[in-house]
Design a protein around this motif. Sequence first.
Motif, PDB file in Angstrom:
ATOM      1  N   ILE A  14      -8.676  29.129  15.789  1.00 60.06           N
ATOM      2  CA  ILE A  14      -8.310  30.523  15.883  1.00 60.06           C
ATOM      3  C   ILE A  14      -8.274  31.157  17.301  1.00 60.06           C
ATOM      4  O   ILE A  14      -9.345  30.909  17.943  1.00 60.06           O
ATOM      5  CB  ILE A  14      -9.008  31.397  14.920  1.00 60.06           C
ATOM      6  N   ILE A  15      -7.142  31.391  17.852  1.00 64.02           N
ATOM      7  CA  ILE A  15      -6.995  32.157  19.291  1.00 64.02           C
ATOM      8  C   ILE A  15      -7.009  33.759  18.897  1.00 64.02           C
ATOM      9  O   ILE A  15      -5.735  33.897  18.162  1.00 64.02           O
ATOM     10  CB  ILE A  15      -5.899  31.666  20.021  1.00 64.02           C
ATOM     11  N   GLY A  16      -7.814  34.291  19.421  1.00 65.34           N
ATOM     12  CA  GLY A  16      -7.684  35.737  18.906  1.00 65.34           C
ATOM     13  C   GLY A  16      -7.155  36.617  20.077  1.00 65.34           C
ATOM     14  O   GLY A  16      -6.988  36.036  21.157  1.00 65.34           O
ATOM     15  N   PHE A  62      -4.430  28.792  14.458  1.00 63.78           N
ATOM     16  CA  PHE A  62      -3.671  30.108  14.188  1.00 63.78           C
ATOM     17  C   PHE A  62      -3.770  30.854  15.520  1.00 63.78           C
ATOM     18  O   PHE A  62      -5.008  31.047  16.022  1.00 63.78           O
ATOM     19  CB  PHE A  62      -4.714  30.738  13.268  1.00 63.78           C
ATOM     20  N   PHE A  63      -2.711  31.431  15.928  1.00 61.38           N
ATOM     21  CA  PHE A  63      -2.799  32.339  17.173  1.00 61.38           C
ATOM     22  C   PHE A  63      -2.040  33.724  16.639  1.00 61.38           C
ATOM     23  O   PHE A  63      -1.088  33.980  16.265  1.00 61.38           O
ATOM     24  CB  PHE A  63      -1.776  31.665  18.149  1.00 61.38           C
ATOM     25  N   THR A  64      -2.811  34.919  17.456  1.00 59.78           N
ATOM     26  CA  THR A  64      -2.157  36.072  17.171  1.00 59.78           C
ATOM     27  C   THR A  64      -1.914  36.652  18.940  1.00 59.78           C
ATOM     28  O   THR A  64      -3.077  36.482  19.616  1.00 59.78           O
ATOM     29  CB  THR A  64      -3.403  37.140  16.620  1.00 59.78           C
ATOM     30  N   GLY A  72       2.752  32.713  22.692  1.00 58.21           N
ATOM     31  CA  GLY A  72       2.833  32.124  21.273  1.00 58.21           C
ATOM     32  C   GLY A  72       3.782  30.777  21.430  1.00 58.21           C
ATOM     33  O   GLY A  72       3.172  29.733  21.061  1.00 58.21           O
ATOM     34  N   ALA A  73       4.578  30.866  22.327  1.00 57.61           N
ATOM     35  CA  ALA A  73       5.568  29.627  22.386  1.00 57.61           C
ATOM     36  C   ALA A  73       4.787  28.536  23.200  1.00 57.61           C
ATOM     37  O   ALA A  73       4.781  27.174  23.033  1.00 57.61           O
ATOM     38  CB  ALA A  73       6.794  30.229  23.492  1.00 57.61           C
ATOM     39  N   VAL A 108       0.907  25.152  13.026  1.00 55.20           N
ATOM     40  CA  VAL A 108       0.593  26.396  13.672  1.00 55.20           C
ATOM     41  C   VAL A 108       0.792  27.680  12.892  1.00 55.20           C
ATOM     42  O   VAL A 108       2.066  27.858  12.408  1.00 55.20           O
ATOM     43  CB  VAL A 108       1.008  26.455  15.263  1.00 55.20           C
ATOM     44  N   THR A 109       0.267  28.707  12.907  1.00 58.62           N
ATOM     45  CA  THR A 109       0.492  30.137  12.045  1.00 58.62           C
ATOM     46  C   THR A 109       0.497  31.068  13.727  1.00 58.62           C
ATOM     47  O   THR A 109      -0.401  31.035  14.226  1.00 58.62           O
ATOM     48  CB  THR A 109      -0.184  30.508  11.346  1.00 58.62           C
TER      49      THR A 109
END
Length: 499
Positions: A125-127, A200-202, A208-209, A222-223
Amino acid sequence: MSTAERPLDTVAVSRDELVAVLDRQRKAFVADGPANLATRLNRIDRLLAMVLDNTDAFVDAMAADFGTRSRAASLFTEVVGMIPVIEHTRANVAKWMRPTTMMRAGRLFGLRAEVEVAPLGVVGIIGPWNFPLNLVVLPASAAFAAGNRVMIKMSEVTPRTAELMRTTAPKYFDALELDVTTGGPDVAAAFSTLPFDHLFFTGSPSVGAMVQRAAAQNLVPVTLELGGKNPVVVAPGADVTRSAARIAQARMVNGGQVCVCPDYVFVPDDRVESFVDVAAATWRGMFPAIISNADYCSSVNEANFDRVVSLIDDARANGARVDVIAPPGEALPDRTSRKIAPTIVRGIDDTMRIAAEEVFGPVLTVMGYSHLADVIDHINARPAPLVAYWYGPDGDDFRHFIRNTRSGGVARNDFAAQMIPSAAPFGGVGRSGMGAYHGKAGFDTFSHQRTVVGTDLPFSMTGSAAPPFSRPMRAYADLSLRMARRRTNRRLRASGRNA
């Protein structure tokens, strides 16, 4: 330089260290087997306890990271909002875990088929920085519900919150269950190249790309929870006074630094001035003072402050009308506090950066319209937003708007209304994101639907696919083909669309 601006040293790790953590978590996952219900619930409970036991410390850390961010703002947006989503997940884990039985009648003949819900393994998870606690805890709770281990990379833009998370997590979790990493962009880049079972990235579409490209090297699914320029339509039949007040309030949540904030508003041509007057009056009532106001959220850092100010300046320089709603006697924007006054921009065109860039600040673009079709064309000519807003009645125009536009979600008459149901999936589409979470959607995101079929029949059901092919099997194949053709053609004739 103020304390809030002073750089904070965070513990950075190498890619080799990250690989070692991932390897240990994956080995533990394999050795222990799929987590049972009790283990999953216990992990969710410990995750929530970590937040609730240390809420004051997290609130203080986020206030220091932002410069000005009130306790109430952090409580509502970071902590209180996550509780019902996590509680809903916890209450439904047992049901979601159950396998689905298929072909029940086949059991009478020795054929058993089911779909089991299996955990993926280790989730990364990348916050983000705008909600640095909420937007790592919520996906982590969904990953735990699905039976996974979790590694989190906290945002370096909010270093105090990141460091607190790193030092607090070991008090509640073994590193084989949850590991928290801090560090700069180099650590985030290394983190995104790890061979997770899901990533999971926000954050922003541009980053994001890069995350997706890095994950693709290892075929990691990925999400992406991204953002976009969220449009707002004030319908011809809307109460403009109420709509303008609500939209103005929504733009100021977290200082406008929210991926679901309204970005630009379409208002009927003959009501634009009324809308602007009410929005400005609303902001004046909300903020009689700004620089000294503890409830007025700062830009998170100078880079974001400068970016938002430059968007306003660029629009003004290229002919836009810019109305700055600053309290009397206050010179804004103010670099020391990193505060920008609520601002309305009108008369934009595609030569201006603000027409295409997500603002992520206290700025609202207002445009007039005569026909709903023109609004729909404008929205559809641009990347799909994370949310589309409609202010007005739920009538034919609204349903036409829903059917003919594309967005992650739709909210009518209120800010982020699409997020009110705890069970509702949250996610974008196109440039605003990929995949979803919250509720069962989050559980499914971090699970694998695994089909398990067994047969005790005295013959092979699929062996006929292997040569040599008997005359009856060839005849059966031809008959099946003819019957399928007839059914399909009959349906096409009945629909009147037989091309």
